[in-house]
Scaffold this motif. Structure first.
Motif, PDB file in Angstrom:
ATOM      1  N   ASP A 113       0.839  -1.196   0.000  1.00  0.00           N
ATOM      2  CA  ASP A 113       0.000   0.000   0.000  1.00  0.00           C
ATOM      3  C   ASP A 113       0.874   1.246   0.000  1.00  0.00           C
ATOM      4  N   TRP A 114       0.358   2.272  -0.668  1.00  0.00           N
ATOM      5  CA  TRP A 114       1.025   3.569  -0.761  1.00  0.00           C
ATOM      6  C   TRP A 114       0.063   4.629  -0.265  1.00  0.00           C
ATOM      7  N   GLN A 115       0.547   5.493   0.623  1.00  0.00           N
ATOM      8  CA  GLN A 115      -0.264   6.574   1.163  1.00  0.00           C
ATOM      9  C   GLN A 115       0.469   7.901   0.979  1.00  0.00           C
ATOM     10  N   TYR A 116      -0.312   8.926   0.666  1.00  0.00           N
ATOM     11  CA  TYR A 116       0.268  10.253   0.459  1.00  0.00           C
ATOM     12  C   TYR A 116      -0.681  11.292   1.033  1.00  0.00           C
ATOM     13  N   SER A 117      -0.116  12.241   1.750  1.00  0.00           N
ATOM     14  CA  SER A 117      -0.906  13.331   2.311  1.00  0.00           C
ATOM     15  C   SER A 117      -0.113  14.623   2.205  1.00  0.00           C
ATOM     16  N   LEU A 133      -4.868  17.409   0.309  1.00  0.00           N
ATOM     17  CA  LEU A 133      -5.017  16.184  -0.480  1.00  0.00           C
ATOM     18  C   LEU A 133      -4.535  14.956   0.275  1.00  0.00           C
ATOM     19  N   THR A 134      -5.328  13.876   0.203  1.00  0.00           N
ATOM     20  CA  THR A 134      -4.900  12.567   0.709  1.00  0.00           C
ATOM     21  C   THR A 134      -5.169  11.530  -0.375  1.00  0.00           C
ATOM     22  N   LEU A 135      -4.222  10.606  -0.545  1.00  0.00           N
ATOM     23  CA  LEU A 135      -4.344   9.546  -1.544  1.00  0.00           C
ATOM     24  C   LEU A 135      -3.871   8.235  -0.930  1.00  0.00           C
ATOM     25  N   SER A 136      -4.473   7.135  -1.355  1.00  0.00           N
ATOM     26  CA  SER A 136      -3.988   5.815  -0.942  1.00  0.00           C
ATOM     27  C   SER A 136      -4.300   4.806  -2.031  1.00  0.00           C
ATOM     28  N   LEU A 137      -3.404   3.842  -2.156  1.00  0.00           N
ATOM     29  CA  LEU A 137      -3.529   2.772  -3.141  1.00  0.00           C
ATOM     30  C   LEU A 137      -3.134   1.468  -2.464  1.00  0.00           C
ATOM     31  N   VAL A 138      -4.000   0.458  -2.564  1.00  0.00           N
ATOM     32  CA  VAL A 138      -3.764  -0.827  -1.906  1.00  0.00           C
ATOM     33  C   VAL A 138      -3.947  -1.940  -2.920  1.00  0.00           C
ATOM     34  N   GLY A 139      -3.008  -2.883  -2.940  1.00  0.00           N
ATOM     35  CA  GLY A 139      -3.116  -4.077  -3.767  1.00  0.00           C
ATOM     36  C   GLY A 139      -2.776  -5.315  -2.955  1.00  0.00           C
ATOM     37  N   GLU A 140      -3.498  -6.398  -3.182  1.00  0.00           N
ATOM     38  CA  GLU A 140      -3.250  -7.630  -2.428  1.00  0.00           C
ATOM     39  C   GLU A 140      -3.544  -8.843  -3.304  1.00  0.00           C
ATOM     40  N   GLY A 141      -2.717  -9.859  -3.164  1.00  0.00           N
ATOM     41  CA  GLY A 141      -2.956 -11.147  -3.790  1.00  0.00           C
ATOM     42  C   GLY A 141      -2.862 -12.245  -2.747  1.00  0.00           C
ATOM     43  N   PHE A 142      -3.839 -13.146  -2.738  1.00  0.00           N
ATOM     44  CA  PHE A 142      -3.872 -14.226  -1.742  1.00  0.00           C
ATOM     45  C   PHE A 142      -4.217 -15.524  -2.459  1.00  0.00           C
ATOM     46  N   SER A 143      -3.538 -16.593  -2.092  1.00  0.00           N
ATOM     47  CA  SER A 143      -3.861 -17.903  -2.655  1.00  0.00           C
ATOM     48  C   SER A 143      -3.497 -18.995  -1.664  1.00  0.00           C
ATOM     49  N   VAL A 155      -8.461   2.087  -4.505  1.00  0.00           N
ATOM     50  CA  VAL A 155      -7.978   3.459  -4.660  1.00  0.00           C
ATOM     51  C   VAL A 155      -8.883   4.356  -3.840  1.00  0.00           C
ATOM     52  N   ARG A 156      -8.277   5.257  -3.081  1.00  0.00           N
ATOM     53  CA  ARG A 156      -9.045   6.140  -2.213  1.00  0.00           C
ATOM     54  C   ARG A 156      -8.414   7.533  -2.233  1.00  0.00           C
ATOM     55  N   ALA A 157      -9.261   8.579  -2.297  1.00  0.00           N
ATOM     56  CA  ALA A 157      -8.757   9.947  -2.368  1.00  0.00           C
ATOM     57  C   ALA A 157      -9.687  10.879  -1.611  1.00  0.00           C
ATOM     58  N   GLY A 158      -9.117  11.931  -1.031  1.00  0.00           N
ATOM     59  CA  GLY A 158      -9.887  12.963  -0.358  1.00  0.00           C
ATOM     60  C   GLY A 158      -9.281  14.321  -0.625  1.00  0.00           C
ATOM     61  N   TYR A 159     -10.134  15.337  -0.747  1.00  0.00           N
ATOM     62  CA  TYR A 159      -9.629  16.681  -1.027  1.00  0.00           C
ATOM     63  C   TYR A 159     -10.493  17.704  -0.305  1.00  0.00           C
ATOM     64  N   ALA A 160      -9.848  18.634   0.382  1.00  0.00           N
ATOM     65  CA  ALA A 160     -10.543  19.713   1.078  1.00  0.00           C
ATOM     66  C   ALA A 160     -10.684  20.892   0.123  1.00  0.00           C
ATOM     67  N   LEU A 161     -11.872  21.067  -0.419  1.00  0.00           N
ATOM     68  CA  LEU A 161     -12.123  22.190  -1.319  1.00  0.00           C
ATOM     69  C   LEU A 161     -12.050  23.516  -0.582  1.00  0.00           C
ATOM     70  N   ALA A 162     -12.415  23.470   0.704  1.00  0.00           N
ATOM     71  CA  ALA A 162     -12.330  24.629   1.591  1.00  0.00           C
ATOM     72  C   ALA A 162     -12.285  24.089   3.011  1.00  0.00           C
ATOM     73  N   ASP A 163     -12.094  24.988   3.990  1.00  0.00           N
ATOM     74  CA  ASP A 163     -12.055  24.530   5.383  1.00  0.00           C
ATOM     75  C   ASP A 163     -13.342  23.827   5.780  1.00  0.00           C
ATOM     76  N   SER A 164     -14.461  24.215   5.162  1.00  0.00           N
ATOM     77  CA  SER A 164     -15.760  23.664   5.541  1.00  0.00           C
ATOM     78  C   SER A 164     -16.340  22.706   4.510  1.00  0.00           C
ATOM     79  N   LEU A 165     -15.593  22.405   3.451  1.00  0.00           N
ATOM     80  CA  LEU A 165     -16.133  21.587   2.362  1.00  0.00           C
ATOM     81  C   LEU A 165     -15.099  20.560   1.928  1.00  0.00           C
ATOM     82  N   GLN A 166     -15.470  19.277   2.037  1.00  0.00           N
ATOM     83  CA  GLN A 166     -14.555  18.204   1.695  1.00  0.00           C
ATOM     84  C   GLN A 166     -15.248  17.202   0.776  1.00  0.00           C
TER      85      GLN A 166
END
Length: 635
Positions: A185-189, A193-203, A226-237
């Protein structure tokens, strides 16, 4: 609904996003205020709730070392897990004696119950990858969360970036029966802006799930999120998430000629699930908040069981919801408007019992209102929900809760409510082997109540004990013999079903670095006016776990006990239906973790170290002793 048939498909799990879930740190630390986002429409302290709530924190998930969430849930009071053999096979979770499709499953606050599989969620493929915590709220929750939440809610909440900049982690595990798991997994903040990417393989090569033969039944699963979040303003996300899962499960068919039990066959099920969500959160003022949510769930289940054509079921669920919250001087009022559209499709080979090829739709419009009052030593809530369904009469559900701080560190809590569970497409129109749906089914209705004590003594001891009761009318029996066709169908039972019991949950820090956790459940669940015991619900169950943390070493060992229970057996000879006993069993699981450095951790896990032979579903053998070695690296 009672699912006593073997539905020939394995389901998957999905993840999505909810903004409120990002606002609370729920690690199990008694010195911190623990907040739940599941027991109410808005975040609330666990000390202010009038329902039984269990939170499995990130630290507990890491300490226990389980890869599959179903294993974590086995150690929660009030929950019973039934798995049809090894990894990847159908895994049902029941709560307080209710059916699996009467438990609502949320991932980051979004519903993932599959409309094409009886409206229930299969935990077989759901792993702990990127899971931050799990919240379990028991009791009638339909007034808060809708139809599927008759017996309770399980909310799996995934992690979000908690530091500025990049973070990358990777883990690998190998072990018995060809067990292999790789995840990254990769996370960035950065600022808004916040971003995350997760990959998994199981067998896994698996084990033989039938009583005879030697064929192993394997399981393979892939995940991308894939997951992302962005604060458009202090009161709006704004936040979005997309999750894709694909799996293939080997399973054994049933010998309908000799004994009606599983036998080695080269059958398999392929499953895909896709979930997308978009959420907008607007804090209009210090007292007024709004949230708009749009979600879409798609499922595709294909089963190869020797028929000329694949058996296929597809489900789609689209939901749009608007919620407004007003808070002032301890008073909170939340209003919700919601519209849900479901689509069901089935494809297969026509036979004597009917033609499975069909496409159907259903629509539900809902309005809900919740009032909550929080004071220093008293908390109260009242919730009501109205649902207008395109196929049923209008339904109203409600719930009231209260909590009173009796003494310092000791509270009395209780709840009482009415819940409704609408029949799904499978019960009404489904077709599997000799099962034919019943379009005339009525919704199930239950009344339930609980009363309990919740106590904390310093930072060392926390306990919860409660008593609960519920009465269910119009219970749907999903495996009723139809003498007119010689097959099976679903019916509303005339007699009432009753569920009562008690739960104990205790956590005790006996020494620095040493933690004891104990849970116990007593359950009396019966149907037909208490004449017949409900199947796959042990009367006694519980677990005892001890964890020790040294400077660089963590050791956690858990004993899990499941008492005697009953199951249904349908042999190919008279009397064609029998009640059978599933014996009690005890298993031992251990996880040892060594921190080589702050970035590198090694682990050694052992499951069922007692090598106990047991069955959670009649005729399906569970896996024996297994060992796994893993590593995790963060940079």
């Amino acid at each position: 609904m009672k699912h006593h048939t073997i539905i020939p498909a394995a389901l998957l799990s999905l993840l999505s996003a909810q903004l409120y879930a990002d606002s609370a740190d729920l690690h199990a630390d008694n010195s911190m205020e623990v907040v739940t986002v599941t027991a109410s429409r808005t975040p609330v302290s666990i000390d202010d709730t009038g329902s039984a709530v269990t939170i499995i924190s990130h630290d507990q998930i890491t300490s226990r070392g389980y890869v599959h969430i179903a294993d974590l849930l086995r150690e929660v009071a009030g929950i019973a897990v039934s798995q049809q053999g090894g990894r990847g096979t159908i895994t049902q979770v029941r709560m307080r004696g209710a059916e699996a499709n009467q438990v609502l499953v949320l991932i980051d606050g979004m519903e993932v119950n599959d409309p094409s599989q009886g409206g229930e969620f299969n935990f077989a493929s759901l792993t702990t990858a990127q899971v931050d915590r799990i919240e379990i709220v028991r009791g009638a929750q339909s007034a808060i969360w809708g139809s599927d939440a008759m017996a309770g809610v399980i909310n799996i909440i995934t992690a979000t970036p908690d530091t500025q900049g990049h973070r990358v982690s990777a883990s690998a595990e190998t072990g018995s029966s060809g067990h292999r798991q790789l995840s990254a997994d990769w996370q960035y903040s950065h600022e808004q802006l916040t971003l995350s990417l997760v990959g998994e393989g199981f067998s896994t090569d698996g084990t033989n799930i039938s009583r005879r033969g030697s064929e192993d039944d394997g399981f393979r699963n892939k995940l991308l999120q894939v997951r992302a979040g962005y604060a458009l303003a202090d009161s709006l996300q704004v936040a979005m998430q997309y999750r894709a899962t694909d799996s293939e499960t080997d399973f054994d068919g049933t010998d309908f000629l000799i004994d009606g039990l599983p036998t080695d066959t080269d059958y398999s099920a392929n499953n895909e699930q896709r979930l997308a969500g978009l959420h907008l959160d607007w804090q209009q003022s210090d007292t007024l908040n709004h949230r708009l949510s749009l979600t879409r769930l798609n499922t595709d289940n294909e089963t190869d069981n020797g028929n000329p054509d694949l058996d296929i079921t597809r489900g789609e669920k689209q939901r749009i919801a608007w919620q407004t919250d007003w808070q002032l001087n301890g008073h909170t009022l939340s209003g919700l408007l919601e519209r849900e559209t479901e689509h069901y499709q089935q494809r297969g080979t026509a036979s004597f019992f009917g033609n499975p090829n069909k496409s159907l739709d259903a629509h539900t419009a809902s309005a809900a209102l919740e009032y909550r009052y929080n004071a220093t030593d008293f908390d109260y809530s009242l919730s009501v929900r109205q649902e207008n369904n395109s196929h049923f009469d209008n339904a109203t559900s409600w719930r009231t809760t209260a909590r009173w701080q009796w003494l310092t560190g000791l509270s009395v809590y209780g709840s009482f409510g009415k819940a409704v569970k609408n029949p799904g497409f499978t019960e009404r129109f489904g077709y599997y082997d000799s099962f034919v749906g019943n379009p005339d089914l009525a919704p199930e209705v239950s009344l339930s109540a609980e009363i309990g004590l919740y106590g904390t003594f310093g930072e060392s001891l926390t306990f919860m004990v409660n008593h609960f009761r519920s009465r269910l009318d119009d219970e749907i029996n999903g495996f009723s013999f139809d003498p007119n066709t010689g097959g099976f169908t679903a019916i509303n039972q005339r007699e009432q079903s009753h569920r009562r019991g008690a739960e104990l949950d205790l956590s005790w820090q006996i020494l620095d670095g040493t933690l004891l956790e104990l849970n116990y459940t007593y359950l009396d669940a019966s149907e037909q006016d208490q004449a017949v015991a409900e199947v796959r619900r042990p009367r006694h169950s519980g677990s005892l776990r001890a964890s020790r943390h040294w400077s660089a070493v963590q050791l956690s060992a858990g004993l899990n006990y499941t008492g005697q229970q009953t199951d249904d057996y349908f042999p190919p000879f008279a009397p064609y239906f029998q009640k059978v006993r599933l014996d009690s069993y005890l298993t031992l699981d251990i996880n040892l973790r060594y921190d080589v450095s702050p970035a590198l951790q090694l682990s050694l896990r052992g499951l069922n170290l007692t090598d106990t032979d047991y069955e959670e579903v009649y005729g399906y053998a569970s896996a024996g002793r297994s060992l796994m070695l893993g590593a995790n690296y963060t940079f």
